[in-house]
Design a protein around this motif. Structure first.
Motif, PDB file in Angstrom:
ATOM      1  N   GLU A  91       0.827  -1.222   0.000  1.00 36.64           N
ATOM      2  CA  GLU A  91       0.000   0.000   0.000  1.00 36.64           C
ATOM      3  C   GLU A  91       0.855   1.263   0.000  1.00 36.64           C
ATOM      4  OE1 GLU A  91      -3.193   0.266  -0.583  1.00 36.64           O
ATOM      5  OE2 GLU A  91      -3.449  -1.894  -0.651  1.00 36.64           O
ATOM      6  N   LYS A  92       1.938   1.251   0.752  1.00 39.01           N
ATOM      7  CA  LYS A  92       2.796   2.434   0.848  1.00 39.01           C
ATOM      8  C   LYS A  92       3.521   2.701  -0.475  1.00 39.01           C
ATOM      9  CE  LYS A  92       6.330   4.635   3.641  1.00 39.01           C
ATOM     10  NZ  LYS A  92       7.232   4.541   4.782  1.00 39.01           N
ATOM     11  N   ILE A 115       4.613  -4.168  -8.101  1.00 38.97           N
ATOM     12  CA  ILE A 115       3.436  -3.391  -7.685  1.00 38.97           C
ATOM     13  C   ILE A 115       2.236  -3.797  -8.531  1.00 38.97           C
ATOM     14  CG2 ILE A 115       2.422  -1.098  -7.439  1.00 38.97           C
ATOM     15  CD1 ILE A 115       5.312  -0.046  -6.997  1.00 38.97           C
ATOM     16  N   ARG A 116       2.408  -3.898  -9.844  1.00 35.08           N
ATOM     17  CA  ARG A 116       1.310  -4.323 -10.712  1.00 35.08           C
ATOM     18  C   ARG A 116       0.886  -5.761 -10.387  1.00 35.08           C
ATOM     19  NH1 ARG A 116       0.890  -5.466 -17.054  1.00 35.08           N
ATOM     20  NH2 ARG A 116      -1.337  -5.063 -17.305  1.00 35.08           N
ATOM     21  N   ASP A 146       5.253  -7.362  -0.565  1.00 34.08           N
ATOM     22  CA  ASP A 146       6.482  -6.624  -0.278  1.00 34.08           C
ATOM     23  C   ASP A 146       7.153  -6.268  -1.603  1.00 34.08           C
ATOM     24  OD1 ASP A 146       8.451  -5.559   1.510  1.00 34.08           O
ATOM     25  OD2 ASP A 146       9.744  -7.239   0.973  1.00 34.08           O
ATOM     26  N   CYS A 147       7.319  -4.980  -1.852  1.00 30.87           N
ATOM     27  CA  CYS A 147       7.902  -4.509  -3.113  1.00 30.87           C
ATOM     28  C   CYS A 147       9.197  -3.757  -2.810  1.00 30.87           C
ATOM     29  CB  CYS A 147       6.926  -3.580  -3.827  1.00 30.87           C
ATOM     30  SG  CYS A 147       5.312  -4.320  -4.155  1.00 30.87           S
ATOM     31  N   GLU A 173      16.024   7.389   0.858  1.00 35.17           N
ATOM     32  CA  GLU A 173      15.768   6.167   1.619  1.00 35.17           C
ATOM     33  C   GLU A 173      16.244   4.916   0.879  1.00 35.17           C
ATOM     34  OE1 GLU A 173      13.047   8.458   1.079  1.00 35.17           O
ATOM     35  OE2 GLU A 173      13.705   9.449   2.910  1.00 35.17           O
ATOM     36  N   GLY A 174      16.789   5.087  -0.324  1.00 32.82           N
ATOM     37  CA  GLY A 174      17.281   3.949  -1.093  1.00 32.82           C
ATOM     38  C   GLY A 174      16.239   3.298  -1.983  1.00 32.82           C
ATOM     39  N   LEU A 175      15.054   3.913  -2.089  1.00 34.12           N
ATOM     40  CA  LEU A 175      14.005   3.381  -2.961  1.00 34.12           C
ATOM     41  C   LEU A 175      14.351   3.713  -4.410  1.00 34.12           C
ATOM     42  CD1 LEU A 175      11.239   2.005  -3.351  1.00 34.12           C
ATOM     43  CD2 LEU A 175      10.193   4.268  -3.018  1.00 34.12           C
ATOM     44  N   GLN A 176      14.380   2.689  -5.247  1.00 36.28           N
ATOM     45  CA  GLN A 176      14.740   2.863  -6.656  1.00 36.28           C
ATOM     46  C   GLN A 176      13.487   2.965  -7.515  1.00 36.28           C
ATOM     47  OE1 GLN A 176      18.177   0.658  -8.258  1.00 36.28           O
ATOM     48  NE2 GLN A 176      16.775  -0.015  -9.855  1.00 36.28           N
TER      49      GLN A 176
END
Length: 155
Positions: free
Chosen positions: A4-5, A30-31, A36-37, A80-83
Motif C-alpha cells: 500500500e505504501k 506493484i502491478r 512486499d515490493c 531512503e534507497g528506494l529505486q
C-alpha cells in the motif's frame, strides 16, 4: 516496502507525469500486487514534444538522484534507497514493455520458452510469428498460454 505504501508513492509519481505522457502504467511487483515490493517500475509513452521529455526528467529528478538517465530508461534513487525505474517507450513497444516489465522473471522465462517451442519469439517489440508482430499484451498471452493471465498471477 509494504504494498500500500509503495503503491501510493508510485501513483503519486505517475500522476505528476500525466500532463507529459500519452499513457503510463505501474509495472513490476506493484502491478503484480506483491505484499512486499523493493522498487517502482513505471512504463510510459511520452507526448511527442521535446518539452514533455524535459518535464518528465525534471519530475523524476525531484524524486531522487539519477543513476541512469538514458533514452529508454531513467533510474533514480531517493534518500531512503528506494529505486524508481521509468521505461520510455513508443507506440509500438508500449504493451510488450509493460508485459515484460510486469514480470515476474520466472513468468517471462516461461513466456519466452513456450513461445520458442511454438515457433514464435518474444521481444521488446512484441511476439514475433513469421512476418507478424503481435504487440497487445492480452493477445500475446493468449497466443502463447491460450488465455489471459492476470498480473497478480504471473509467477
Amino acid at each position: 516496502m509494504e504494498y500500500e505504501k509503495i503503491k501510493s508513492i508510485a501513483d503519486e509519481i505517475l500522476l505528476k507525469l500525466t500532463p507529459y505522457i500519452k499513457k503510463g502504467e505501474i509495472a513490476g511487483s506493484i502491478r503484480r500486487q506483491k505484499a512486499d515490493c523493493r522498487d517502482i517500475d513505471i512504463v510510459i509513452l511520452p507526448k511527442d514534444d521535446f518539452m514533455s521529455l524535459i518535464n518528465i526528467r525534471n519530475i523524476l529528478g525531484k524524486f531522487g538522484k539519477f543513476l541512469l538517465n538514458g533514452e529508454k530508461i531513467i533510474r533514480a534513487e531517493n534518500k531512503e534507497g528506494l529505486q524508481l525505474d521509468v521505461y520510455i517507450t513508443n507506440e509500438k513497444n508500449y504493451e510488450p514493455t509493460l508485459l515484460l516489465k510486469t514480470g515476474s522473471k520466472s513468468h517471462n522465462i516461461k513466456l519466452s520458452s513456450l513461445a520458442l517451442k511454438k515457433g514464435m519469439k518474444m521481444s521488446w517489440d512484441g511476439l514475433i510469428l513469421n512476418n507478424l508482430i503481435i504487440r497487445e499484451e492480452r493477445e500475446i498471452l493468449e497466443k502463447v498460454f491460450g488465455c489471459w493471465i492476470e498480473p497478480r498471477d504471473r509467477e
